[in-house]
Design a protein around this motif. Structure first.
Motif, PDB file in Angstrom:
ATOM      1  N   UNK B  82       0.795  -1.230   0.000  1.00 19.02           N
ATOM      2  CA  UNK B  82       0.000   0.000   0.000  1.00 19.02           C
ATOM      3  C   UNK B  82       0.828   1.281   0.000  1.00 19.02           C
ATOM      4  N   UNK B  83       2.132   1.153   0.173  1.00 25.97           N
ATOM      5  CA  UNK B  83       2.949   2.371   0.108  1.00 25.97           C
ATOM      6  C   UNK B  83       3.586   2.546  -1.268  1.00 25.97           C
ATOM      7  N   UNK B  84       3.169   1.709  -2.238  1.00 24.70           N
ATOM      8  CA  UNK B  84       3.666   1.884  -3.605  1.00 24.70           C
ATOM      9  C   UNK B  84       3.080   3.183  -4.156  1.00 24.70           C
ATOM     10  N   UNK B  85       3.940   4.092  -4.645  1.00 25.88           N
ATOM     11  CA  UNK B  85       3.425   5.382  -5.128  1.00 25.88           C
ATOM     12  C   UNK B  85       2.599   5.232  -6.405  1.00 25.88           C
ATOM     13  N   UNK B  86       1.586   6.080  -6.553  1.00 22.80           N
ATOM     14  CA  UNK B  86       0.778   6.006  -7.782  1.00 22.80           C
ATOM     15  C   UNK B  86       1.560   6.539  -8.984  1.00 22.80           C
ATOM     16  N   UNK B  87       2.426   7.517  -8.742  1.00 28.76           N
ATOM     17  CA  UNK B  87       3.262   8.010  -9.841  1.00 28.76           C
ATOM     18  C   UNK B  87       4.294   6.921 -10.132  1.00 28.76           C
ATOM     19  N   UNK B  88       4.197   6.355 -11.309  1.00 25.97           N
ATOM     20  CA  UNK B  88       5.063   5.236 -11.659  1.00 25.97           C
ATOM     21  C   UNK B  88       4.333   3.901 -11.562  1.00 25.97           C
ATOM     22  N   UNK B  89       3.077   3.943 -11.113  1.00 27.09           N
ATOM     23  CA  UNK B  89       2.322   2.698 -10.918  1.00 27.09           C
ATOM     24  C   UNK B  89       1.985   2.053 -12.268  1.00 27.09           C
ATOM     25  N   UNK B  90       2.242   0.766 -12.375  1.00 20.42           N
ATOM     26  CA  UNK B  90       1.975   0.057 -13.632  1.00 20.42           C
ATOM     27  C   UNK B  90       0.556  -0.500 -13.576  1.00 20.42           C
ATOM     28  N   UNK B  91      -0.373   0.196 -14.239  1.00 21.17           N
ATOM     29  CA  UNK B  91      -1.769  -0.243 -14.130  1.00 21.17           C
ATOM     30  C   UNK B  91      -2.251  -1.029 -15.350  1.00 21.17           C
ATOM     31  N   UNK B 113     -10.379   1.875  -6.496  1.00 18.67           N
ATOM     32  CA  UNK B 113     -11.042   0.855  -5.676  1.00 18.67           C
ATOM     33  C   UNK B 113     -10.181  -0.390  -5.427  1.00 18.67           C
ATOM     34  N   UNK B 114      -8.998  -0.429  -5.996  1.00 21.21           N
ATOM     35  CA  UNK B 114      -8.093  -1.558  -5.763  1.00 21.21           C
ATOM     36  C   UNK B 114      -8.468  -2.811  -6.541  1.00 21.21           C
ATOM     37  N   UNK B 115      -9.332  -2.665  -7.558  1.00 25.90           N
ATOM     38  CA  UNK B 115      -9.742  -3.835  -8.343  1.00 25.90           C
ATOM     39  C   UNK B 115      -8.950  -3.948  -9.643  1.00 25.90           C
ATOM     40  N   UNK B 116      -8.737  -5.189 -10.055  1.00 23.39           N
ATOM     41  CA  UNK B 116      -8.074  -5.457 -11.335  1.00 23.39           C
ATOM     42  C   UNK B 116      -9.094  -6.104 -12.272  1.00 23.39           C
ATOM     43  N   UNK B 117      -9.146  -5.607 -13.504  1.00 26.69           N
ATOM     44  CA  UNK B 117     -10.114  -6.120 -14.479  1.00 26.69           C
ATOM     45  C   UNK B 117      -9.387  -6.676 -15.701  1.00 26.69           C
ATOM     46  N   UNK B 118     -10.011  -7.640 -16.351  1.00 23.92           N
ATOM     47  CA  UNK B 118      -9.518  -8.065 -17.656  1.00 23.92           C
ATOM     48  C   UNK B 118      -9.682  -6.871 -18.594  1.00 23.92           C
TER      49      UNK B 118
END
Lengths: 163, 153
Positions: B82-91, B113-118
């Motif tokens: 949870x401390x992974x920064x959003x800037x640089x986040x691989x979404x 929301x912390x969800x991963x989708x296809x």
């Protein structure tokens, strides 16, 4: 009596089934060099290297589970005040990318960084199916860097193989 | 006869190599910096290990208004991350090129929301993408239109 014996068999199977019973072996990457070709801009940049595990003790055996237990990165003294955070991932053609480590914030003055390893690590064994693993370090730079970014990594995997 | 066969196989090899090159070039159309319709972020797509990944490189509001600190992935289901920064986040993760300007087999992460989708990506043209996130089947999903930040002419 029969019911008790049956219950005992079920419980034993469940108990011993959960322990896995495989042989536990550590795999170490040794020191590998990750590079992000410069010039690089402030913000997130990606250093990578392809690494083929020297499977030594596990050669010819099936790795049934694996997880990363240690990630240590080292850079030159010039980087001591360059990074705000680091994340570390694994990628390979036959597996989904997994983020396995993070360090946020990075302490100013250090040039060796021990990353916090992810608690949840799903399907890391998929990375050991014969193809090279790409080690990926994402670093947020506080300022631009003219030269290539070079980091050495030491990664330790705890694996379990079929006996 | 042997000579003819040799020439034919050389021609075929050259044709196949060119075809692979063309496929690679078409797949690399995804590489670049893109902006979702909400305009709150910019995502840089890059190629790693023959797959395509997209990470956040710019945020309109980089800091959390509550803490004043750079935003982090506070909704991640794994607490240790949870401390992974959003800037640089691989979404955007693990996309492969399936031809016809479409990339599939990947996922998209929603930091809200912390969800991963296809997810499937389709290029309308060189500068516009339809990004469709879905659960299970493509019918149950939502499409967002992303624009390339540096327009290709």
């Amino acid at each position: 009596m029969l019911r008790t014996s049956l219950l005992y068999v079920i419980l034993s199977t469940a108990l011993f089934g959960c322990t896995g019973g495989g042989e536990k072996i550590s795999l170490e990457s040794g020191t590998v060099l990750l590079v992000a070709p410069g010039p690089l801009y402030e913000g997130s940049n990606t250093a990578t290297v392809e690494w083929t595990p020297d499977q030594g003790d596990v050669s010819g055996k099936e790795i049934t589970s694996a997880r990363v237990s240690k990630i240590r990165l080292t850079g030159s003294g010039e980087y001591a005040d360059l990074f705000s955070d680091i994340t570390f991932s694994l990628a390979a053609p036959g597996a989904d990318m997994r983020r396995v480590g993070v360090l946020n914030p990075v302490v100013v003055g250090d040039s060796t960084w021990e990353l916090q390893v992810a608690e949840e690590q799903k399907n890391i064994e998929d990375f050991f199916k014969g193809k090279p693993i790409t080690l990926v370090a994402d670093v947020n730079l506080k300022r631009d860097l003219e030269a290539d970014l070079k980091l050495t990594a030491e990664v330790v995997f705890e694996t379990e193989v079929k006996k | 006869m042997k000579k003819v066969l040799l020439i034919l196989s050389v021609i075929m090899a050259v044709f196949m190599a060119k075809n692979v090159d063309a496929q690679t070039a078409e797949g690399d159309l995804l590489v670049g910096v893109w902006e979702p319709s909400h305009g709150k972020a910019r995502v840089k797509v890059e190629k790693i290990a023959d797959k395509y990944f997209g990470k956040i490189v710019w945020l309109r509001e980089p800091n959390d208004p509550n803490t004043g600190q750079p935003k982090v992935d506070r909704n991640n289901p794994d607490e240790s991350m949870r401390q992974v920064p959003l800037k640089g986040y691989r979404l955007l993760k693990d996309f492969t090129y399936s031809g016809k300007k479409e990339w599939g087999n990947g996922t998209i992460y929603d930091p809200e929301n912390g969800n991963t989708y296809s997810c499937v990506i389709k290029a309308r043209d060189e500068n516009t993408l339809d990004i469709r996130g879905y659960v299970g089947v493509k019918t149950f999903g939502r499409t967002d239109v992303w624009q390339r930040v540096t327009i290709k002419k």
